[in-house]
Design an enzyme around this catalytic site. Structure first.
Site, short mmCIF file in Angstrom:
data_model
loop_
_atom_site.label_atom_id
_atom_site.label_comp_id
_atom_site.label_asym_id
_atom_site.label_seq_id
_atom_site.Cartn_x
_atom_site.Cartn_y
_atom_site.Cartn_z
N GLU A 47 0.87 -1.17 0.00
CA GLU A 47 0.00 0.00 0.00
C GLU A 47 0.92 1.22 0.00
O GLU A 47 1.81 1.32 0.85
CB GLU A 47 -0.88 -0.01 1.26
CG GLU A 47 -1.87 1.11 1.26
CD GLU A 47 -2.74 1.16 2.52
OE1 GLU A 47 -3.43 2.16 2.70
OE2 GLU A 47 -2.72 0.19 3.31
N LYS A 53 4.54 0.87 9.01
CA LYS A 53 4.63 2.16 8.33
C LYS A 53 4.00 3.27 9.15
O LYS A 53 4.48 4.39 9.18
CB LYS A 53 3.96 2.07 6.94
CG LYS A 53 4.85 1.42 5.91
CD LYS A 53 4.13 1.30 4.57
CE LYS A 53 3.18 0.15 4.59
NZ LYS A 53 2.49 -0.07 3.33
N ARG A 58 4.87 -12.68 9.70
CA ARG A 58 5.52 -11.36 9.58
C ARG A 58 6.91 -11.45 10.15
O ARG A 58 7.14 -12.17 11.13
CB ARG A 58 4.77 -10.32 10.42
CG ARG A 58 3.59 -9.74 9.80
CD ARG A 58 3.02 -8.66 10.73
NE ARG A 58 3.33 -7.34 10.23
CZ ARG A 58 2.68 -6.79 9.20
NH1 ARG A 58 1.71 -7.43 8.61
NH2 ARG A 58 2.99 -5.59 8.79
#
Ligand code: ATP
Ligand code: MG
Length: 553
Positions: free
Chosen positions: A33, A267, A257
């Site tokens: 994203e 982020k 992850r």
């Protein structure tokens, strides 16, 4: 660099798929994203997705998951492309989920026409309240039984901009009592009158992640859609939508992850550090971003090696940043040019030297046969490190002390004869003698010394700034508590040495060179450098503490 290892679970699946003829080639994608800069966790995903299609026939797309109009920026798109390329990978197609807005809209109409989606007038808050809990079924919306015609009409009017934000949503009609909460009539579209970085003001309805992601995979014929474990519960909806739409059956696979200790890899949190000025931008060398690691002097090879070593896992864990440092140290040892820099200078005067400059030969890198040599000036005034002298040395201090001898790297043996102090009693100079017949490489002096020091010649020395870094956070997992993660910032994560002295060869340093400053660590030129003042970032120290730990087991 990478050693042979056994197949990871994804490679096993892919080998089976290729053997059984289910796929002739595999297609993966990396789907960021564009709402921030990539970090070391993304590097894992990049190395995994691109690595698979390097190993097996097929290709990888770069897809920007830009379905959220308000947070996405072109600056992020550009930085993401730069980072993926810098890591050494090239995508087949550059795609944007927003490229598919028309197709996705048509898919939504198809669901409506099949009685599988409806327009709901409840607000998102009311919908959430009716969802139930994992142990309690949800409640049907009063708008659930609208006719296909009515749904179609309302959906078109949503698209036409007739309703304000949040007034209506499009929901899949699945089952409000489903055990999987995500299957309880999930929202597919919401109204948001917002400008989009690519589609401008064309749309005021935007698809939700679950309605865009899998469909984008399908449109691109992605064979193996790899994501992180938090998407496991989404897989059922992913499959449901593909099945009901009768489109290409992409499959979702999940892995853990990758997070590393003493930093944050989110982020949103990294953005906070930037916006609140805790660091100097996304590429601050203390950041876990790829751009920060690059500025810090990390090499793509070392990051790929790190990702390969941590591999793919099915369980979350915190990876030790020491492993990352180990990987970069190992690579830099092979490629870094050796240079001498004195961080805290103490003046040495050689009382028996004429002062005529002699240029000495020194290897650029003893680990590399092709690195060649450089010339270092030697004269009667030199700088050595202040910490390499002690007036009253302890036993086994093999450096400078009154009457003691040391070798100057690539040069001569010297002996400390006299200590000069200022009014306050501080040592400001050492008067030494040197032994002309002790020159490195042709030493006939017969002297033997234990210590070798780095040094620079005063007259030719180049003043430089050194930026030394420590962990950005002082605890292993700053997010693992109730407290604000920023309360764990390490106040000593940056130390600046304003006036260090470098040998003149460093005046020609470029941003892509890698250096080992002898006895100090690995360094790289920083973009803040000016012709008047060169600035060097410390990438990592020389000491290999992590490998020793691992060997100890
Ligand atoms: P963030 O929380 O930092 O925004 P994200 O998962 O929302 O992370 P995306 O831009 O959606 O970020 O991620 C792009 C791809 O990178 C996704 O496939 C995601 O699963 C993967 N990814 C993100 N963070 C990690 C991580 N820490 N470890 C492994 N893969 C990751
Ligand atoms: Mg995200």
């Amino acid at each position: 660099m990478t050693e042979e290892r056994s197949l990871n679970f994804l490679e096993e699946i892919i080998e089976q798929d290729l053997q059984s003829g289910k796929h002739q080639q595999i297609v993966t994608r990396f789907p960021p994203e564009p709402n921030g800069y990539l970090h070391i966790g993304h590097a894992s995903s990049i190395c995994l997705n691109f690595g698979l299609t390097q190993r097996y026939p097929g290709y990888t797309n770069l897809r920007f998951d830009d379905t959220n109009p308000t947070t996405e920026e072109t600056e992020y798109v550009d930085s993401i492309k730069q980072d993926v390329r810098w890591l050494g990978f090239e995508w087949k197609h550059e795609r944007y989920a927003s490229d598919y807005f028309d197709t996705l809209f048509n898919y939504a109409c198809k669901l409506i026409d099949r009685g599988l989606a409806y327009v709901d007038d409840l607000t998102p808050e009311e919908i959430a309240a009716q969802k139930g809990t994992p142990t309690q079924p949800g409640v049907d919306s009063p708008y659930r039984s609208r006719t296909i015609e009515e749904n179609r009409d309302l959906f078109l009017r949503m698209k036409a901009g007739e309703f304000p934000d949040g007034a209506r949503t499009l929901r899949a009609k699945i089952d409000m009592t489903h055990l999987n909460m995500l299957m309880r009539d999930p929202i597919l579209y919401r109204i948001k009158h917002a400008h989009h970085h690519r589609t401008g003001d064309k749309w005021c309805i935007y698809p939700m992640y679950d309605f865009a992601h899998g469909q984008s995979d399908s449109i691109e014929n992605i064979t193996h859609s790899i994501c992180t474990l938090e998407f496991v519960p989404h897989r059922e909806l992913y499959d449901w939508l593909i099945k009901k739409l009768e489109i290409y059956p992409s499959h979702q696979y999940e892995f853990a992850r990758r997070n590393i200790n003493y930093t944050v890899t989110s982020k949103r949190k990294l953005l906070q550090l930037v916006q609140e000025g805790h660091v100097n931008g996304w590429d601050d060398p203390r950041m876990s971003t790829i751009s920060g690691l690059r500025r810090r002097g990390y090499t793509p090879e070392s990051i790929r090696e790190f990702c390969s070593r941590i591999g793919v896992a099915k369980r979350e864990n915190l990876v030790d940043v020491g492993l990352l440092e180990f990987c970069v140290r190992e690579h830099l040892n092979k490629i870094a040019l050796r240079r001498m820099v004195v961080a805290d200078p103490l003046l040495i005067t050689l009382t028996n030297h004429s002062g005529e400059v002699e240029w000495l030969n020194s290897e650029n890198n003893p680990e590399s046969e092709t690195a060649g040599n450089r010339q270092i000036p030697f004269s009667n005034q030199l700088f050595v490190e202040r910490s390499d002298f002690m007036e009253v040395p302890p036993k086994k201090f093999f450096r400078l002390a009154p009457g003691q001898m040391v070798r100057l790297k690539s040069a001569y043996i010297i002996r400390c004869e006299e200590v000069i102090k200022d009014d306050r009693g501080e040592v400001i100079e050492l008067k030494c003698t040197y032994f002309p017949e002790s020159k490195s490489g042709s030493d006939t002096s017969g002297l033997s010394v234990k210590g070798t020091l780095h040094w620079v010649s005063r007259a030719q020395a180049v003043p430089v700034e050194l930026r030394l870094y420590d962990r950005l956070f002082s605890v292993e997992d700053p997010t693992d508590s109730e407290a604000d993660f920023k309360s764990f910032l390490n106040p000593e994560s940056l130390q600046v040495v304003k006036s260090a002295y470098a040998e003149p060869a460093l005046a020609e340093a470029t941003l892509t060179d890698r250096f080992q400053f002898l006895r100090q660590g690995y360094f790289v030129l920083d973009k803040d450098s000016t012709p008047e003042k060169l600035v060097f970032n410390k990438t990592v120290g020389l000491k290999d503490a992590w490998a020793k730990e691992v060997k100890k087991g």
